[in-house]
Write a protein that holds these residues in place. Structure first.
Motif, PDB file in Angstrom:
ATOM      1  N   GLY A   9      21.773  61.132  54.704  1.00 37.03           N
ATOM      2  CA  GLY A   9      22.642  61.856  53.591  1.00 37.03           C
ATOM      3  C   GLY A   9      21.628  62.363  52.456  1.00 37.03           C
ATOM      4  O   GLY A   9      21.946  62.944  51.355  1.00 37.03           O
ATOM      5  N   ASP A  10      20.380  62.052  52.535  1.00 34.14           N
ATOM      6  CA  ASP A  10      19.283  62.402  51.459  1.00 34.14           C
ATOM      7  C   ASP A  10      19.248  63.830  51.538  1.00 34.14           C
ATOM      8  O   ASP A  10      18.895  64.214  52.809  1.00 34.14           O
ATOM      9  CB  ASP A  10      18.020  61.843  51.631  1.00 34.14           C
ATOM     10  CG  ASP A  10      17.900  60.421  51.076  1.00 34.14           C
ATOM     11  OD1 ASP A  10      18.933  59.991  50.450  1.00 34.14           O
ATOM     12  OD2 ASP A  10      16.893  59.600  51.518  1.00 34.14           O
ATOM     13  N   THR A  11      19.091  64.687  50.501  1.00 31.80           N
ATOM     14  CA  THR A  11      18.925  66.102  50.505  1.00 31.80           C
ATOM     15  C   THR A  11      17.199  66.238  50.399  1.00 31.80           C
ATOM     16  O   THR A  11      16.786  65.417  49.364  1.00 31.80           O
ATOM     17  CB  THR A  11      19.675  66.971  49.629  1.00 31.80           C
ATOM     18  OG1 THR A  11      21.016  66.530  49.437  1.00 31.80           O
ATOM     19  CG2 THR A  11      19.271  68.302  49.405  1.00 31.80           C
ATOM     20  N   VAL A  12      16.758  66.893  51.015  1.00 33.45           N
ATOM     21  CA  VAL A  12      15.153  67.093  51.193  1.00 33.45           C
ATOM     22  C   VAL A  12      14.867  68.356  51.069  1.00 33.45           C
ATOM     23  O   VAL A  12      15.481  69.318  51.711  1.00 33.45           O
ATOM     24  CB  VAL A  12      14.573  66.381  52.358  1.00 33.45           C
ATOM     25  CG1 VAL A  12      13.250  66.360  52.303  1.00 33.45           C
ATOM     26  CG2 VAL A  12      14.967  64.978  52.402  1.00 33.45           C
TER      27      VAL A  12
ATOM     28  N   GLY B 247      30.414  69.578  60.274  1.00 34.56           N
ATOM     29  CA  GLY B 247      30.794  68.789  60.913  1.00 34.56           C
ATOM     30  C   GLY B 247      30.948  67.256  60.107  1.00 34.56           C
ATOM     31  O   GLY B 247      30.889  66.454  60.853  1.00 34.56           O
ATOM     32  N   LEU B 248      30.753  67.281  58.846  1.00 30.12           N
ATOM     33  CA  LEU B 248      30.716  66.124  58.057  1.00 30.12           C
ATOM     34  C   LEU B 248      32.078  65.861  57.550  1.00 30.12           C
ATOM     35  O   LEU B 248      32.071  64.935  56.838  1.00 30.12           O
ATOM     36  CB  LEU B 248      29.668  66.355  56.952  1.00 30.12           C
ATOM     37  CG  LEU B 248      28.285  66.899  57.399  1.00 30.12           C
ATOM     38  CD1 LEU B 248      27.267  67.008  56.344  1.00 30.12           C
ATOM     39  CD2 LEU B 248      27.641  66.028  58.734  1.00 30.12           C
ATOM     40  N   GLY B 249      33.205  66.464  57.965  1.00 32.39           N
ATOM     41  CA  GLY B 249      34.340  66.278  57.038  1.00 32.39           C
ATOM     42  C   GLY B 249      34.655  67.492  56.528  1.00 32.39           C
ATOM     43  O   GLY B 249      34.121  68.353  56.246  1.00 32.39           O
TER      44      GLY B 249
ATOM     45  N   GLU C 133      16.958  54.232  61.089  1.00 32.28           N
ATOM     46  CA  GLU C 133      17.901  53.012  61.191  1.00 32.28           C
ATOM     47  C   GLU C 133      18.821  53.375  62.335  1.00 32.28           C
ATOM     48  O   GLU C 133      19.716  52.373  62.591  1.00 32.28           O
ATOM     49  CB  GLU C 133      17.882  52.483  60.090  1.00 32.28           C
ATOM     50  CG  GLU C 133      16.810  51.858  59.408  1.00 32.28           C
ATOM     51  CD  GLU C 133      17.403  51.344  57.940  1.00 32.28           C
ATOM     52  OE1 GLU C 133      18.531  51.370  57.688  1.00 32.28           O
ATOM     53  OE2 GLU C 133      16.532  50.616  57.361  1.00 32.28           O
ATOM     54  N   GLY C 134      18.996  54.702  62.588  1.00 32.07           N
ATOM     55  CA  GLY C 134      20.001  55.083  63.446  1.00 32.07           C
ATOM     56  C   GLY C 134      21.302  55.418  63.039  1.00 32.07           C
ATOM     57  O   GLY C 134      22.613  55.332  63.315  1.00 32.07           O
ATOM     58  N   ASN C 135      21.353  55.450  61.502  1.00 34.31           N
ATOM     59  CA  ASN C 135      22.778  55.974  60.887  1.00 34.31           C
ATOM     60  C   ASN C 135      22.885  57.329  60.943  1.00 34.31           C
ATOM     61  O   ASN C 135      22.039  58.262  60.703  1.00 34.31           O
ATOM     62  CB  ASN C 135      22.387  55.343  59.315  1.00 34.31           C
ATOM     63  CG  ASN C 135      22.380  54.075  59.143  1.00 34.31           C
ATOM     64  OD1 ASN C 135      23.044  53.029  59.730  1.00 34.31           O
ATOM     65  ND2 ASN C 135      21.222  53.387  58.384  1.00 34.31           N
ATOM     66  N   SER C 136      24.022  57.778  61.374  1.00 35.87           N
ATOM     67  CA  SER C 136      24.338  58.969  61.464  1.00 35.87           C
ATOM     68  C   SER C 136      25.517  59.653  60.445  1.00 35.87           C
ATOM     69  O   SER C 136      26.508  58.999  60.148  1.00 35.87           O
ATOM     70  CB  SER C 136      24.972  59.217  62.900  1.00 35.87           C
ATOM     71  OG  SER C 136      25.560  60.562  62.825  1.00 35.87           O
ATOM     72  N   ILE C 137      24.946  60.736  59.689  1.00 35.14           N
ATOM     73  CA  ILE C 137      25.956  61.317  58.641  1.00 35.14           C
ATOM     74  C   ILE C 137      27.157  61.907  59.254  1.00 35.14           C
ATOM     75  O   ILE C 137      28.298  62.092  58.642  1.00 35.14           O
ATOM     76  CB  ILE C 137      25.150  62.358  57.713  1.00 35.14           C
ATOM     77  CG1 ILE C 137      26.063  62.623  56.637  1.00 35.14           C
ATOM     78  CG2 ILE C 137      25.099  63.756  58.764  1.00 35.14           C
ATOM     79  CD1 ILE C 137      25.299  63.508  55.811  1.00 35.14           C
TER      80      ILE C 137
END
Length: 253
Positions: A88-91, A3-5, A238-242
């Motif tokens: 967006g960080d891969t962990v 669902g990220l494009g 911070e509420g940023n959504s990928i």
């Protein structure tokens, strides 16, 4: 696709025909999961629907920046340092997490509203909650396939879970805006694991035991001990959504 494009969502469709009365014109499609995955077409009675094959050159070349992967011990995470993780960080996560799906969430909230502690001394405070109902193990497996379920179904429980001071959540698919607002308000985090890769994710689970609500079967609360479980930060503190940033970035390519 998460669902990220992008332009790949359906990887496989199986249509099974079965003897029945021809006048009923039966059609059946069984998607793997209904989360934001659909296609529109018309059946006019003059033959099957036909879809044009996409141009493979449309796919952009994507390389995973391995050097940017962050290995994190869950025991070192706290509300104070979650801000270091950005959308967006891969962990790769290692440590102990708890699981809970719909039925377990419902029971947790019931216990909370009744002012009762969870069974067996289970405490969800400062824990990551993985939305999963694992399959029973076979042979020497710690657990069977253990892929994430759709997180939006848990949105209605998120405020209660935040009030119980969970650290964050792991699932798949987007979160609704009120949930994103709660994640920001409580300084929490939401990771996504790869949907459809249940067996591969299970390889990162080294130990598993049911710790509460055993009567729920696979929807009981489990404690997993994981090693390098791959996830992506989908909503940061911070509420940023990928799921907003990702599609917008793809459309700009």
């Amino acid at each position: 696709a998460q669902g990220l494009g992008g332009i790949t969502t359906v990887l496989d469709v199986k249509i099974l025909d079965y003897p029945c009365h021809a006048a009923s014109l039966p059609v059946a499609m069984i998607p793997n999961c209904a989360a934001t995955r659909h296609i529109h077409f018309k059946l006019k009675g003059d033959g099957p629907a036909v879809f044009e094959k996409p141009d493979l050159d449309t796919w952009p070349d994507i390389e995973l920046p391995v050097d940017n992967i962050k290995r994190i011990n869950i025991e070192d995470l706290s509300k104070e340092n979650l801000s270091q993780l950005k959308v967006g960080d891969t962990v790769l996560l290692s440590g102990k997490i708890l699981t809970a799906r719909d039925a377990a969430h419902k029971k947790i909230v019931e216990y909370k509203n009744a002012g009762k502690p969870l069974p067996n001394g289970v405490d969800i405070a400062n824990k990551l909650i993985y939305y999963v109902g694992p399959v029973d193990p076979v042979g020497d497996e710690a657990v069977g396939p253990a892929g994430p379920t759709t997180s939006t179904r848990m949105d209605k429980f998120t405020k209660d879970m935040m009030e119980m001071n969970i650290l964050g959540m792991i699932g798949k698919a987007e979160r609704r805006q009120p949930t994103i607002d709660l994640i920001k308000e409580y300084g929490s985090i939401y990771f996504i694991a790869t949907g459809g890769a249940a067996y591969l994710i299970a390889q990162s689970i080294k130990k598993a035991q049911r710790v509460a609500f055993e009567e729920l079967g696979m929807e009981a609360i489990y404690e997993f001990e994981i090693k390098d479980m791959p996830v992506t930060v989908a909503v940061d503190s911070e509420g940023n959504s990928i799921h907003s940033i990702g599609p917008a970035k793809f459309r700009s390519i």
